[in-house]
Design a protein around this motif. Sequence first.
Motif, PDB file in Angstrom:
ATOM      1  N   ALA A 180      -8.567  18.057 -12.508  1.00 33.83           N
ATOM      2  CA  ALA A 180      -9.403  16.915 -12.124  1.00 33.83           C
ATOM      3  C   ALA A 180      -9.234  15.750 -13.083  1.00 33.83           C
ATOM      4  N   SER A 181      -9.141  16.029 -14.375  1.00 31.70           N
ATOM      5  CA  SER A 181      -9.029  14.955 -15.369  1.00 31.70           C
ATOM      6  C   SER A 181      -7.717  14.193 -15.214  1.00 31.70           C
ATOM      7  N   LYS A 182      -6.606  14.906 -15.034  1.00 25.22           N
ATOM      8  CA  LYS A 182      -5.310  14.259 -14.874  1.00 25.22           C
ATOM      9  C   LYS A 182      -5.267  13.434 -13.580  1.00 25.22           C
ATOM     10  N   PHE A 183      -5.880  13.966 -12.524  1.00 24.73           N
ATOM     11  CA  PHE A 183      -5.897  13.228 -11.268  1.00 24.73           C
ATOM     12  C   PHE A 183      -6.684  11.922 -11.404  1.00 24.73           C
ATOM     13  N   ALA A 184      -7.860  12.010 -12.005  1.00 26.36           N
ATOM     14  CA  ALA A 184      -8.685  10.810 -12.174  1.00 26.36           C
ATOM     15  C   ALA A 184      -7.990   9.783 -13.053  1.00 26.36           C
ATOM     16  N   GLN A 185      -7.305  10.247 -14.117  1.00 29.34           N
ATOM     17  CA  GLN A 185      -6.603   9.337 -15.017  1.00 29.34           C
ATOM     18  C   GLN A 185      -5.455   8.622 -14.287  1.00 29.34           C
ATOM     19  N   THR A 186      -4.737   9.355 -13.444  1.00 29.40           N
ATOM     20  CA  THR A 186      -3.608   8.766 -12.718  1.00 29.40           C
ATOM     21  C   THR A 186      -4.087   7.793 -11.644  1.00 29.40           C
ATOM     22  N   ALA A 187      -5.221   8.106 -10.999  1.00 29.54           N
ATOM     23  CA  ALA A 187      -5.718   7.269  -9.910  1.00 29.54           C
ATOM     24  C   ALA A 187      -6.500   6.059 -10.405  1.00 29.54           C
ATOM     25  N   ALA A 188      -6.890   6.034 -11.672  1.00 38.40           N
ATOM     26  CA  ALA A 188      -7.745   4.955 -12.180  1.00 38.40           C
ATOM     27  C   ALA A 188      -7.149   3.566 -11.990  1.00 38.40           C
ATOM     28  N   PRO A 189      -5.832   3.342 -12.245  1.00 43.50           N
ATOM     29  CA  PRO A 189      -5.296   1.974 -12.092  1.00 43.50           C
ATOM     30  C   PRO A 189      -5.404   1.408 -10.676  1.00 43.50           C
ATOM     31  N   LEU A 190      -5.573   2.261  -9.660  1.00 42.48           N
ATOM     32  CA  LEU A 190      -5.653   1.750  -8.298  1.00 42.48           C
ATOM     33  C   LEU A 190      -6.867   0.861  -8.095  1.00 42.48           C
ATOM     34  N   TYR A 250       0.835  -1.202   0.000  1.00 42.54           N
ATOM     35  CA  TYR A 250       0.000   0.000   0.000  1.00 42.54           C
ATOM     36  C   TYR A 250       0.875   1.260   0.000  1.00 42.54           C
ATOM     37  N   ILE A 251       1.961   1.222   0.795  1.00 44.19           N
ATOM     38  CA  ILE A 251       2.845   2.387   0.868  1.00 44.19           C
ATOM     39  C   ILE A 251       3.518   2.633  -0.476  1.00 44.19           C
ATOM     40  N   ASP A 252       4.013   1.563  -1.112  1.00 42.23           N
ATOM     41  CA  ASP A 252       4.650   1.717  -2.422  1.00 42.23           C
ATOM     42  C   ASP A 252       3.661   2.230  -3.462  1.00 42.23           C
ATOM     43  N   THR A 253       2.417   1.761  -3.393  1.00 43.19           N
ATOM     44  CA  THR A 253       1.392   2.234  -4.335  1.00 43.19           C
ATOM     45  C   THR A 253       1.149   3.724  -4.158  1.00 43.19           C
ATOM     46  N   LEU A 254       1.047   4.172  -2.897  1.00 44.11           N
ATOM     47  CA  LEU A 254       0.818   5.599  -2.648  1.00 44.11           C
ATOM     48  C   LEU A 254       2.018   6.418  -3.111  1.00 44.11           C
ATOM     49  N   ARG A 255       3.245   5.932  -2.833  1.00 48.81           N
ATOM     50  CA  ARG A 255       4.442   6.675  -3.228  1.00 48.81           C
ATOM     51  C   ARG A 255       4.548   6.779  -4.758  1.00 48.81           C
ATOM     52  N   THR A 256       4.264   5.675  -5.453  1.00 48.07           N
ATOM     53  CA  THR A 256       4.333   5.687  -6.919  1.00 48.07           C
ATOM     54  C   THR A 256       3.296   6.622  -7.515  1.00 48.07           C
ATOM     55  N   THR A 257       2.066   6.574  -6.987  1.00 45.80           N
ATOM     56  CA  THR A 257       1.006   7.448  -7.488  1.00 45.80           C
ATOM     57  C   THR A 257       1.341   8.914  -7.221  1.00 45.80           C
ATOM     58  N   ALA A 258       1.935   9.183  -6.051  1.00 43.11           N
ATOM     59  CA  ALA A 258       2.317  10.557  -5.727  1.00 43.11           C
ATOM     60  C   ALA A 258       3.375  11.070  -6.702  1.00 43.11           C
ATOM     61  N   ALA A 267       3.725  10.166  -9.801  1.00 45.54           N
ATOM     62  CA  ALA A 267       3.084  10.433 -11.091  1.00 45.54           C
ATOM     63  C   ALA A 267       2.291  11.732 -11.060  1.00 45.54           C
ATOM     64  N   ILE A 268       1.572  11.971  -9.958  1.00 42.57           N
ATOM     65  CA  ILE A 268       0.773  13.203  -9.855  1.00 42.57           C
ATOM     66  C   ILE A 268       1.680  14.421  -9.715  1.00 42.57           C
ATOM     67  N   GLY A 269       2.756  14.281  -8.954  1.00 43.98           N
ATOM     68  CA  GLY A 269       3.658  15.410  -8.763  1.00 43.98           C
ATOM     69  C   GLY A 269       4.381  15.818 -10.027  1.00 43.98           C
ATOM     70  N   ALA A 270       4.405  14.932 -11.036  1.00 44.25           N
ATOM     71  CA  ALA A 270       5.105  15.258 -12.279  1.00 44.25           C
ATOM     72  C   ALA A 270       4.325  16.227 -13.169  1.00 44.25           C
ATOM     73  N   PHE A 271       3.027  16.400 -12.913  1.00 41.23           N
ATOM     74  CA  PHE A 271       2.221  17.319 -13.724  1.00 41.23           C
ATOM     75  C   PHE A 271       2.555  18.774 -13.365  1.00 41.23           C
ATOM     76  N   GLU A 272       2.822  19.581 -14.386  1.00 43.13           N
ATOM     77  CA  GLU A 272       3.060  21.009 -14.157  1.00 43.13           C
ATOM     78  C   GLU A 272       1.789  21.706 -13.692  1.00 43.13           C
ATOM     79  N   GLU A 273       0.663  21.317 -14.296  1.00 44.72           N
ATOM     80  CA  GLU A 273      -0.613  21.922 -13.930  1.00 44.72           C
ATOM     81  C   GLU A 273      -1.620  20.801 -13.708  1.00 44.72           C
ATOM     82  N   LEU A 274      -1.829  20.397 -12.458  1.00 44.16           N
ATOM     83  CA  LEU A 274      -2.729  19.310 -12.123  1.00 44.16           C
ATOM     84  C   LEU A 274      -4.174  19.783 -12.230  1.00 44.16           C
TER      85      LEU A 274
END
Length: 606
Positions: free
Chosen positions: A80-90, A61-69, A71-78
């Motif tokens: 709602a759509s980018k967040f939902a797309q990144t979180a979908a694989p969970l 669970y910790i590795d999943t949260l760290r990996t997702t973070a 990916a989200i932190g890499a967006f210059e301008e986050l």
Amino acid sequence: MKALSRRQTWAWTAVVVLLGILASVGAGVALQRQQRDGFEAVMDRRAALVAQAVTNQAARYIDTLRTTAGAIGAFEELNASKFAQTAAPLGQLRLAGATSLTYLIATDRAGVATAQTKWRGRGVPSLVLAPDKTFQEHIFPIFSVRLDGSTPATTTSDLAASAVPSATLAEARRTGQVTISDPFVLKRDQTLPEEVKQSSFLLTTGLWGPPDANGVKPFRGWLLMGLRSETFLGDSLGLVAQSGIDVTLQATGADALPAVVATLRAVAPGLRDLHRTITIPVAQRHWTLVIASPASTLPGTKNLPAAVTIAGLLFTAALALLVHTLASGRARAEARVMAATADLTATQIVLRQQKADLTAFAGVVAHDLKAPLATVRAHAEYLDEELEGRSAVDAAEIRPDLRKITSGVARMGTLIDDLLTYAAAREGGVQPVDLDLHALADEVAIAHLDAASAARRPMPTIYVGDLPPVSADPALIRQLLNNLVGNAVKYTAPGRTPRVDVTAHATEDGRKVVVQVADRGLGVPAGQHEAIFNGFHRAHQSTGIPGTGLGLAICHRIVERHGGVITAEDNRGGGTIITFSLPAAVGVPVSPAPMNADVAQPQALI
């Protein structure tokens, strides 16, 4: 030889009885102590498995949260759509107990209005930030994806006013690491009945942007995951509890005292007289696992010490009777000796049975055998390497024995793996998805071709037809196809090239896909077409082909768990045709098409 007097006869008899009682009781006590030591050793191994299972699950669970973070932190301008797309694989990771994934920001009182306008423009038009005026800095959830199927909340409250979440978020920002909260009840769970209400944890990590000209990374907020403890523990240790182990999870609460946050009770009856307490690290905190089990559920003969004591007393009585009879006179000696011999034989049968029971006590559950097998294999390989410096004569004498050891370890490992797979095929969860059956069959076929090439065996001919998509668990279907294709390749007469045809068609109503795996191998003996799907049944035991007799039993369980049927029949051209059905894909329409009448005439070959 002068006969003994009556007093002497009874004296010798009393000595024999006394010594026999002392020996029998002593043997029973020693065996009971040895048995208890065995139970303690088994309990130690099971406790280690419990701790490892919870540690690995928490790390996942910790590795999943760290990996997702990341990916989200890499967006210059986050947004709602980018967040939902990144979180979908969970949603596909089977994160049992995970409630939601939320992105949060921090702002001071003067920046609330600006933040509200900013995030409304990034995909949350109805966002309303309601700061708690008690605090200078405010924490608001912006984007959230539910992982437990519940309905998202419609209000956005200031988490600065919530003690546990705010403390965890502050720790994550300060350390730059994934942190876990004290146990508490989620706001959405506080209205639930007490019998279903459970404690939860918060896993969180900070998000930072790329460094500026001064090398400082700007703080962009947090990523937070809720985790219900009872569901998490049950998923981590469901199979362990079936073996008769109770597990209680304790964590430090807000009052700095240990508190019970989750309990997993085994259905096995009996007094919990074996206990272990293990502390494991989780993020920046430590959890305590309290493990209990009744000794009666552990492998071994529970009444063996008492049985041995009774058997010893019986033997003592028989021996005392024999001594008394012999000392009483030669006239009755022969008849008495015959009776004592019969008693002695019966006692020996009891002792042999007890010995067999004691041997059975040494057996443990399948996964407890893995480590010893690995040790045996490692020592055999080490001895083989050591032979390089010895004489050719020594190497020639020892290496055949080492090969026998290695071969036996491999066979035992295969049997253990098959037993675990056989159990998992019935007890594990089925997670069906729309599956490209053709692509999966191609992968299985290529793997068998690669294995034949690496082993320098005759290359099999494997044909994969146009297979419709199905709704099934990918891992289980891969196991199913691998077993069937592997059997078709393995059970081929020496000197013949293995030939396998995998074809399929949809039923007329489009709800099922019927798959056939045909071969030109040895076939199935008459009258055994149903029995081959039973556990440990082998149709070709005399061929010398290795196997455990579990492959087709595993296939039967996998198909049965998908609501299908699997059968075997003779191939017209020789060999066997295995036919099974699976549910058709839900989101992909399939059209019924007739199966090739002769599977020996494929249109293409891999």
